[in-house]
Motif scaffolding. Structure first.
Motif, PDB file in Angstrom:
ATOM      1  N   ALA A  97      -0.804   8.940  10.042  1.00  0.00           N
ATOM      2  CA  ALA A  97      -2.082   7.995  10.620  1.00  0.00           C
ATOM      3  C   ALA A  97      -3.093   8.807  11.599  1.00  0.00           C
ATOM      4  O   ALA A  97      -3.966   8.433  11.453  1.00  0.00           O
ATOM      5  N   VAL A 121      -5.799   7.373   0.418  1.00  0.00           N
ATOM      6  CA  VAL A 121      -6.307   5.921   0.945  1.00  0.00           C
ATOM      7  C   VAL A 121      -5.294   5.039   1.152  1.00  0.00           C
ATOM      8  O   VAL A 121      -5.233   4.247   2.279  1.00  0.00           O
ATOM      9  N   ALA A 122      -4.299   4.694   0.285  1.00  0.00           N
ATOM     10  CA  ALA A 122      -3.218   4.004   0.182  1.00  0.00           C
ATOM     11  C   ALA A 122      -2.336   4.176   1.356  1.00  0.00           C
ATOM     12  O   ALA A 122      -1.922   3.201   2.085  1.00  0.00           O
ATOM     13  N   TYR A 158       0.847  -0.980  -0.082  1.00  0.00           N
ATOM     14  CA  TYR A 158      -0.130  -0.130  -0.078  1.00  0.00           C
ATOM     15  C   TYR A 158       0.882   1.416   0.093  1.00  0.00           C
ATOM     16  O   TYR A 158       0.541   2.412  -0.639  1.00  0.00           O
ATOM     17  N   THR A 216      -2.849   5.979   4.125  1.00  0.00           N
ATOM     18  CA  THR A 216      -3.529   6.021   5.305  1.00  0.00           C
ATOM     19  C   THR A 216      -3.424   4.463   5.710  1.00  0.00           C
ATOM     20  O   THR A 216      -3.231   4.123   7.084  1.00  0.00           O
ATOM     21  N   ILE A 217      -3.847   3.457   4.947  1.00  0.00           N
ATOM     22  CA  ILE A 217      -3.913   2.103   5.278  1.00  0.00           C
ATOM     23  C   ILE A 217      -2.307   1.578   5.574  1.00  0.00           C
ATOM     24  O   ILE A 217      -2.276   1.037   6.592  1.00  0.00           O
ATOM     25  N   ALA A 218      -1.367   2.139   4.865  1.00  0.00           N
ATOM     26  CA  ALA A 218      -0.106   1.885   5.059  1.00  0.00           C
ATOM     27  C   ALA A 218       0.361   2.220   6.574  1.00  0.00           C
ATOM     28  O   ALA A 218       0.962   1.570   7.251  1.00  0.00           O
ATOM     29  N   SER A 219       0.120   3.567   6.911  1.00  0.00           N
ATOM     30  CA  SER A 219       0.509   3.969   8.227  1.00  0.00           C
ATOM     31  C   SER A 219      -0.076   3.497   9.258  1.00  0.00           C
ATOM     32  O   SER A 219       0.503   3.430  10.289  1.00  0.00           O
ATOM     33  N   ARG A 220      -1.303   2.916   9.129  1.00  0.00           N
ATOM     34  CA  ARG A 220      -2.120   2.425  10.208  1.00  0.00           C
ATOM     35  C   ARG A 220      -1.736   0.732  10.194  1.00  0.00           C
ATOM     36  O   ARG A 220      -1.783   0.229  11.324  1.00  0.00           O
ATOM     37  N   ARG A 221      -1.375   0.108   9.131  1.00  0.00           N
ATOM     38  CA  ARG A 221      -1.170  -1.235   9.123  1.00  0.00           C
ATOM     39  C   ARG A 221       0.343  -1.599   9.712  1.00  0.00           C
ATOM     40  O   ARG A 221       0.453  -2.414  10.624  1.00  0.00           O
ATOM     41  N   HIS A 222       0.924  -0.615   9.386  1.00  0.00           N
ATOM     42  CA  HIS A 222       2.481  -0.859  10.009  1.00  0.00           C
ATOM     43  C   HIS A 222       2.876   0.006  11.224  1.00  0.00           C
ATOM     44  O   HIS A 222       4.011  -0.172  11.520  1.00  0.00           O
ATOM     45  N   TRP A 262      -6.957  10.298   7.999  1.00  0.00           N
ATOM     46  CA  TRP A 262      -8.241   9.570   8.190  1.00  0.00           C
ATOM     47  C   TRP A 262      -9.319  10.643   8.028  1.00  0.00           C
ATOM     48  O   TRP A 262     -10.353  10.745   7.626  1.00  0.00           O
TER      49      TRP A 262
END
Length: 275
Positions: A172, A156-157, A91, A159-165, A176
């Motif tokens: 993060a 979107v991408a 992401y 945001t997902i990367a910052s929260r997933r990792h 959002w």
């Protein structure tokens, strides 16, 4: 930015110092539309598109076109610097590439300017319906859609990367909220286009959110710049042969094993610990 800790990246590296500053300037230049109230107050800010400010028949159109061009160029430079240092995956890679495309389409947006302002000029609207406008005028709608789409995808991408990792805390924390506002306004554009009202207001909110998004990226790069990376072991710290150095236990920490007769240390313990 320490690469090995962010977004699933592969190799260590540092983003150049100038990257955060260029991202901040890109956010400022992309918000050049606010000068409308000073330079071109006659254009309808409620129903007129932001792109109409750079139409060929509008005053100071070169200034507003230059704002998009500079913002796109600086964004491309920032993303190139980040990708060269970070080399992300998943992401994170999708987000940075989408931001790169945002820069490309922003430049295209400035180069393919509209001939006139159809939402503020009835004659221009009639010319547009009759197809008596240039290719640049017609193609401008394509580049504008691509700019907004690329900006949302990057939001979107990343945001997902910052929260997933659990990395990029600034992104993060704020992305959002920007994502919610940007998505709501993008969805609201469709019915407003049908009724033909408030299009200028909604588009200005979208453009403002993208400018804030560039500021968030600049803040994250600046925050990462202040973090001291963990120094890698040098050749001076390693023993001959390349093996990792072994810390010697102090004499006071060496205790005999319970249940065994304590014998004088003949060096066998140290040799066993090293193997």
């Amino acid at each position: 930015m320490t690469v090995s800790s962010y977004g699933g990246s592969r190799e260590p590296g540092m983003v150049p110092v100038f990257a955060w500053l260029l991202a901040a300037i890109a956010g400022i230049t992309y918000a050049s539309w606010v000068l409308q109230f000073l330079l071109n107050p006659g254009l309808d800010p409620v129903n007129g598109y932001v792109s109409e400010l750079s139409a060929s028949d509008q005053p100071y159109h070169f200034l507003f076109s230059a704002g998009d061009f500079v913002s796109g160029l600086l964004t491309i430079i920032v993303v190139a610097a980040v990708l060269r240092a970070v080399r992300p995956r998943g992401y994170a890679m999708a987000g940075w590439l989408a931001l790169f495309l945002f820069g490309v389409f922003s430049i295209a947006d400035s180069l393919f300017a509209m001939d006139c302002a159809p939402n503020s000029d009835t004659t221009c609207a009639l010319r547009e319906r009759a197809g008596k406008v240039s290719f640049a005028h017609q193609f401008h709608s394509v580049t504008s859609v691509c700019v907004v789409t690329a900006g949302i995808v990057s939001l979107v991408a990343l945001t997902i990367a910052s929260r997933r990792h659990r990395r990029w805390p600034v992104i993060a924390r704020w992305s959002w909220l920007l994502l919610v506002v940007e998505t709501v306004t993008a969805v609201a554009t469709l019915p407003l286009m049908y009724f033909g009202v408030l299009l200028g207001v909604i588009e200005r909110v979208q453009v403002a959110m993208i400018s804030v998004w560039l500021f968030v990226i600049a803040a994250q790069l600046h925050a990462d710049r202040r973090r001291a990376p963990v120094p890698a072991p040098t050749a001076r710290d390693r023993p001959p042969g390349g093996a990792a150095p072994v810390r010697e236990r102090p004499e006071s920490a060496r205790r005999p094993v319970r249940g065994r007769r304590h014998r004088p240390d003949d060096g066998a313990w140290e040799r066993t610990a090293r193997t």
